[in-house]
Design an enzyme around this catalytic site. Structure first.
Site, PDB file in Angstrom:
ATOM      1  N   TYR A 114    -101.583  58.216  18.229  1.00  0.00           N
ATOM      2  CA  TYR A 114    -101.166  57.215  16.942  1.00  0.00           C
ATOM      3  C   TYR A 114     -99.398  58.027  17.384  1.00  0.00           C
ATOM      4  O   TYR A 114     -98.362  56.947  16.652  1.00  0.00           O
ATOM      5  CB  TYR A 114    -101.420  58.791  16.125  1.00  0.00           C
ATOM      6  CG  TYR A 114    -101.098  58.659  14.707  1.00  0.00           C
ATOM      7  CD1 TYR A 114    -102.049  57.621  14.028  1.00  0.00           C
ATOM      8  CD2 TYR A 114    -100.093  59.016  13.894  1.00  0.00           C
ATOM      9  CE1 TYR A 114    -101.425  57.061  12.880  1.00  0.00           C
ATOM     10  CE2 TYR A 114     -99.905  58.747  12.357  1.00  0.00           C
ATOM     11  CZ  TYR A 114    -100.296  57.909  12.140  1.00  0.00           C
ATOM     12  OH  TYR A 114    -100.567  57.189  10.630  1.00  0.00           O
ATOM     13  N   HIS A 132     -96.422  55.308  16.800  1.00  0.00           N
ATOM     14  CA  HIS A 132     -95.276  55.708  15.934  1.00  0.00           C
ATOM     15  C   HIS A 132     -93.884  55.373  16.672  1.00  0.00           C
ATOM     16  O   HIS A 132     -93.112  55.772  16.048  1.00  0.00           O
ATOM     17  CB  HIS A 132     -95.799  56.572  14.752  1.00  0.00           C
ATOM     18  CG  HIS A 132     -97.235  56.060  13.919  1.00  0.00           C
ATOM     19  ND1 HIS A 132     -97.711  56.179  14.123  1.00  0.00           N
ATOM     20  CD2 HIS A 132     -96.800  55.892  12.814  1.00  0.00           C
ATOM     21  CE1 HIS A 132     -98.739  55.488  13.297  1.00  0.00           C
ATOM     22  NE2 HIS A 132     -97.629  55.326  12.077  1.00  0.00           N
ATOM     23  N   TYR A 180     -88.225  56.604   4.939  1.00  0.00           N
ATOM     24  CA  TYR A 180     -90.201  57.068   5.246  1.00  0.00           C
ATOM     25  C   TYR A 180     -90.348  57.995   6.585  1.00  0.00           C
ATOM     26  O   TYR A 180     -89.952  57.548   7.938  1.00  0.00           O
ATOM     27  CB  TYR A 180     -90.934  55.957   5.532  1.00  0.00           C
ATOM     28  CG  TYR A 180     -92.537  55.786   5.353  1.00  0.00           C
ATOM     29  CD1 TYR A 180     -92.531  56.788   5.427  1.00  0.00           C
ATOM     30  CD2 TYR A 180     -92.818  54.195   5.652  1.00  0.00           C
ATOM     31  CE1 TYR A 180     -94.205  56.860   5.472  1.00  0.00           C
ATOM     32  CE2 TYR A 180     -94.204  54.304   5.210  1.00  0.00           C
ATOM     33  CZ  TYR A 180     -95.257  55.632   5.127  1.00  0.00           C
ATOM     34  OH  TYR A 180     -96.468  55.184   5.361  1.00  0.00           O
ATOM     35  N   TRP A 200    -101.704  45.918  11.616  1.00  0.00           N
ATOM     36  CA  TRP A 200    -101.579  47.389  12.152  1.00  0.00           C
ATOM     37  C   TRP A 200    -102.204  48.374  11.401  1.00  0.00           C
ATOM     38  O   TRP A 200    -102.400  49.558  11.923  1.00  0.00           O
ATOM     39  CB  TRP A 200     -99.801  47.429  11.422  1.00  0.00           C
ATOM     40  CG  TRP A 200     -98.964  49.152  11.860  1.00  0.00           C
ATOM     41  CD1 TRP A 200     -99.336  50.223  10.731  1.00  0.00           C
ATOM     42  CD2 TRP A 200     -98.388  49.442  13.047  1.00  0.00           C
ATOM     43  NE1 TRP A 200     -98.652  51.046  11.290  1.00  0.00           N
ATOM     44  CE2 TRP A 200     -97.843  51.054  13.049  1.00  0.00           C
ATOM     45  CE3 TRP A 200     -97.969  48.932  14.140  1.00  0.00           C
ATOM     46  CZ2 TRP A 200     -97.356  51.839  13.706  1.00  0.00           C
ATOM     47  CZ3 TRP A 200     -97.937  50.189  15.249  1.00  0.00           C
ATOM     48  CH2 TRP A 200     -97.576  51.784  14.911  1.00  0.00           C
ATOM     49  N   TRP A 201    -102.301  48.306  10.515  1.00  0.00           N
ATOM     50  CA  TRP A 201    -103.692  49.336   9.715  1.00  0.00           C
ATOM     51  C   TRP A 201    -105.188  49.348  10.444  1.00  0.00           C
ATOM     52  O   TRP A 201    -105.298  50.175  10.545  1.00  0.00           O
ATOM     53  CB  TRP A 201    -103.737  48.708   8.396  1.00  0.00           C
ATOM     54  CG  TRP A 201    -102.897  49.673   7.119  1.00  0.00           C
ATOM     55  CD1 TRP A 201    -101.069  49.827   7.408  1.00  0.00           C
ATOM     56  CD2 TRP A 201    -102.551  48.881   6.224  1.00  0.00           C
ATOM     57  NE1 TRP A 201    -100.425  50.333   6.442  1.00  0.00           N
ATOM     58  CE2 TRP A 201    -100.722  49.333   5.740  1.00  0.00           C
ATOM     59  CE3 TRP A 201    -102.823  47.910   5.302  1.00  0.00           C
ATOM     60  CZ2 TRP A 201     -99.952  48.982   4.236  1.00  0.00           C
ATOM     61  CZ3 TRP A 201    -102.831  47.596   3.923  1.00  0.00           C
ATOM     62  CH2 TRP A 201    -101.509  48.291   3.764  1.00  0.00           C
TER      63      TRP A 201
END
Length: 109
Positions: free
Chosen positions: A18, A22, A41, A79-80
């Site tokens: 993860y 990112h 964000y 992406w999700w």
């Protein structure tokens, strides 16, 4: 402007992946976030509880419409699809939601 925070679990064995993902978010995903009126964000990780906390500022006028626009974007969907298997929704999340929304109880500029 509306400040928004959300919480989500992450599988302990997925944390390194993860973080890797990112560290280099796809430019198309970043463009869609901006296109949907989202600014400032951030996602934070809390270990050992393995919780993700997301914070962003919404600068639009119709969050539901902008959220639907983001969800309809093919690159965002891709992406999700990569990230969602790494995550664990909280047991108390509302049906149909993934991230659990939070209530802002304090803010100071």
């Amino acid at each position: 402007m509306q400040r928004m925070g959300s919480i989500l679990g992450i599988k302990p064995e997925a944390i390194a992946e993860y973080k890797r993902l990112h560290a280099a978010v796809w430019p198309e995903v970043l463009d869609k976030i901006a296109d949907c009126n989202i600014k400032n964000y951030s996602i934070f990780l809390r270990e050992p509880e393995n919780l993700l906390f997301a914070y962003f500022e919404y600068h639009g006028t119709d969050f539901a419409a902008d959220s639907a626009k983001m969800a309809a974007d093919p690159k965002t969907q891709e992406w999700w699809a990569i990230n969602m298997p790494l995550q664990v929704p909280l047991a108390t999340v509302k049906e149909g939601d993934w991230w659990a929304t939070t209530e802002e109880v304090f803010h100071v500029d």
